[in-house]
Write an enzyme that holds these catalytic residues in place. Structure first.
Site, PDB file in Angstrom:
ATOM      1  N   TYR A  15      -8.842  -8.970  -1.439  1.00 45.33           N
ATOM      2  CA  TYR A  15      -9.991  -9.325  -0.457  1.00 45.33           C
ATOM      3  C   TYR A  15     -11.229  -9.501  -1.227  1.00 45.33           C
ATOM      4  CZ  TYR A  15      -6.232  -7.258   2.147  1.00 45.33           C
ATOM      5  OH  TYR A  15      -4.840  -6.821   2.666  1.00 45.33           O
ATOM      6  N   TYR A 133      -2.709  -3.906  12.096  1.00 47.34           N
ATOM      7  CA  TYR A 133      -2.493  -4.412  10.642  1.00 47.34           C
ATOM      8  C   TYR A 133      -0.978  -4.410  10.272  1.00 47.34           C
ATOM      9  CZ  TYR A 133      -2.871  -5.400   5.905  1.00 47.34           C
ATOM     10  OH  TYR A 133      -2.615  -6.010   4.657  1.00 47.34           O
ATOM     11  N   ASP A 227       5.979   0.190  12.746  1.00 51.67           N
ATOM     12  CA  ASP A 227       5.469  -0.024  11.178  1.00 51.67           C
ATOM     13  C   ASP A 227       4.771   1.264  10.707  1.00 51.67           C
ATOM     14  OD1 ASP A 227       3.958  -0.472   8.998  1.00 51.67           O
ATOM     15  OD2 ASP A 227       3.194  -2.387   9.562  1.00 51.67           O
ATOM     16  N   LYS A 256       4.413   1.989   0.908  1.00 53.43           N
ATOM     17  CA  LYS A 256       3.182   2.915   0.370  1.00 53.43           C
ATOM     18  C   LYS A 256       3.772   4.143  -0.078  1.00 53.43           C
ATOM     19  CE  LYS A 256      -0.359   0.906   3.217  1.00 53.43           C
ATOM     20  NZ  LYS A 256      -1.388   0.698   2.208  1.00 53.43           N
TER      21      LYS A 256
HETATM   22  N1  PMP Z   1       1.621  -2.226   7.494  1.00 56.40           N
HETATM   23  C1  PMP Z   1       0.823  -1.335   7.247  1.00 56.40           C
HETATM   24  C2  PMP Z   1       0.428  -0.453   8.528  1.00 56.40           C
HETATM   25  C3  PMP Z   1       0.076  -1.279   6.147  1.00 56.40           C
HETATM   26  O1  PMP Z   1      -1.187  -0.311   6.110  1.00 56.40           O
HETATM   27  C4  PMP Z   1      -0.023  -2.094   5.091  1.00 56.40           C
HETATM   28  C5  PMP Z   1      -0.772  -1.983   3.802  1.00 56.40           C
HETATM   29  N2  PMP Z   1      -2.115  -1.722   3.943  1.00 56.40           N
HETATM   30  C6  PMP Z   1       0.917  -3.104   5.319  1.00 56.40           C
HETATM   31  C7  PMP Z   1       1.804  -3.237   6.402  1.00 56.40           C
HETATM   32  C8  PMP Z   1       1.272  -4.153   4.268  1.00 56.40           C
HETATM   33  O2  PMP Z   1       1.762  -3.415   3.040  1.00 56.40           O
HETATM   34  P1  PMP Z   1       1.640  -4.006   1.595  1.00 56.40           P
HETATM   35  O3  PMP Z   1       0.500  -4.093   1.176  1.00 56.40           O
HETATM   36  O4  PMP Z   1       2.646  -3.055   0.533  1.00 56.40           O
HETATM   37  O5  PMP Z   1       2.338  -5.508   1.532  1.00 56.40           O
END
Ligand code: PMP
Length: 392
Positions: A15, A133, A227, A256
């Site tokens: 970003y 997100y 998620d 993560k």
């Molecule tokens: N879902 C959530 C809730 C996240 O916090 C993130 C990463 N910030 C993602 C999906 C995307 O994961 P990545 O950056 O490994 O593609």
């Protein structure tokens, strides 16, 4: 070689435009990052929720080394191997979701979850809540918050989904009624981050929202996707965000902290029932099930099983709650947030934090931390001090 000059010349960071201020790291151990100029910084970010056990952990290093000696990678199409199978079996046991698709990043696992839901139901529309997100790929972007997400940049290329309002922090009957109106049988799935909305605003919401979504989706033949990429593996005080509400989703995304912050790996899990409706799932990344990543993920799960993470997370929460009191702050599990009245000057906050020997990465109006679980009380106090000073 002037790494920073070359970085400015050639490299994009997240970003950011090329040339944005960055700091060169030459090593990381425990909760500390070492910069090229010799400074040490206490890491308040766990490298974006991932490094829950801290850096350069002997057990994680060893798991990678021994896997490297047998094989770094083989294709997953038509071949299999122990680290991936063991990991799938363990994740299934932890979540109660039997079928596991290993993906290369969180965003990809969200794409896979959406594909699963579309293939299982034959429908394509999704519902979600504002403030969410889910990643930066197109399918995931379309369910990110339509205002603070990137919808305006890619309008026209994103599928149109249904958005409920921001999930409330307290029980709110009117909000639950809104969900009742919006969860309609023509949806493929509802997708949410359970309990904590991360990059969409670091907001915490009432578990009754999840319970109602579970009831409504089940009653109307709509799938529920959790998620748990940010919330998984203990960060919120429970093993998974869904545990705060006592619900099991139909599909779950993990990522993560799955590898303890060592390398990219994610997983999309679903029930046997959903899997039976899908059959052949149309996805298959080149590095699927990578042996190094799955081996280190197994070692990270071993560490999680061994460490008193519930107690550690609770203690971190207590220190954060006490230290951030008096600000516009909120704490859940091992997550602490100060919300400022105006968008923060990222470089300025980072400079103040670095003067306190701490690494923070604020965004929007938020100065926040989610430190590694093993952080000492003293180091955590330094993180709190940095946040308080940066918000003064
Ligand atoms: N879902 C959530 C809730 C996240 O916090 C993130 C990463 N910030 C993602 C999906 C995307 O994961 P990545 O950056 O490994 O593609």
């Amino acid at each position: 070689m002037d790494i920073l000059a070359l970085d400015r010349e050639h490299v994009w960071h997240p970003y950011a435009a090329p040339g944005t201020l960055v700091h060169q790291v030459v090593g990381a151990k425990g909760v500390r990052l070492t910069l090229a100029d010799g400074r040490e910084l206490i890491d308040g970010m766990s490298s974006w929720w991932a490094a829950i056990h801290g850096y350069n952990h002997p057990r994680l290093n060893q798991a990678l080394r021994s896997q490297l000696d047998s094989m770094a990678h083989v294709m997953f199409g038509g071949l299999t191997h122990e680290p991936a199978v063991r990991l799938a079996q363990r994740l299934a046991a932890m979540t109660g979701l039997e079928k596991v698709f290993l993906a290369d990043s969180g965003s990809v696992s969200v794409e896979v979850a959406i594909k699963m839901a579309m293939q299982a139901t034959g429908r394509s529309r999704l519902m979600t809540v504002r403030g969410g997100y889910h990643g930066d790929t197109f399918g995931a972007m379309a369910v990110c918050d339509p205002v603070n997400g990137m919808h305006h940049l890619f309008a026209g290329a994103l599928p149109q989904h249904v958005f409920a309002g921001l999930p409330p922090a307290e029980h709110d009957e009117a909000y639950l009624d809104e969900l009742d109106r919006l969860v309609t049988p023509d949806l493929a799935a509802v997708i949410v981050e359970p309990i904590v909305q991360g990059a969409g605003g670091m907001r915490f919401y009432h578990p009754g929202v999840l319970r109602r979504l579970r009831e409504l989706t089940a009653a109307r033949g709509v799938l529920l996707i959790a998620d748990e990429i940010a919330t998984g593996f203990g960060r919120t005080g429970e093993l998974f965000g869904c545990d705060h509400a006592g619900i099991r989703p139909d599909i779950m995304c993990l990522g993560k902290a799955l590898t303890g912050g060592y390398m990219t790996l994610a997983a999309t899990l679903c029930t046997a029932e959903v899997a039976s409706r899908i059959g052949v799932l149309m996805h298959g990344p080149t590095y699927m099930g990578n042996p190094l990543a799955t081996a280190v993920a197994n070692a990270s799960l071993d560490l999680l099983e061994e460490r008193p993470w519930r107690e550690e997370v609770r203690q971190i929460g207590n220190v954060l709650r006490e230290g951030l009191a008096g600000r516009d702050s909120r704490v859940m599990g091992a997550i602490g947030v100060i919300e400022m009245p105006e968008p923060v000057d990222v470089a300025k906050v980072q400079r103040i934090a670095m003067e306190c020997g701490v690494w923070l990465r604020p965004f929007g109006r938020l100065i926040y931390t989610m430190p590694p679980y093993g952080i000492s009380r003293q180091d955590l106090s330094a993180v709190v001090e940095a946040m308080v000073r940066a918000s003064a």
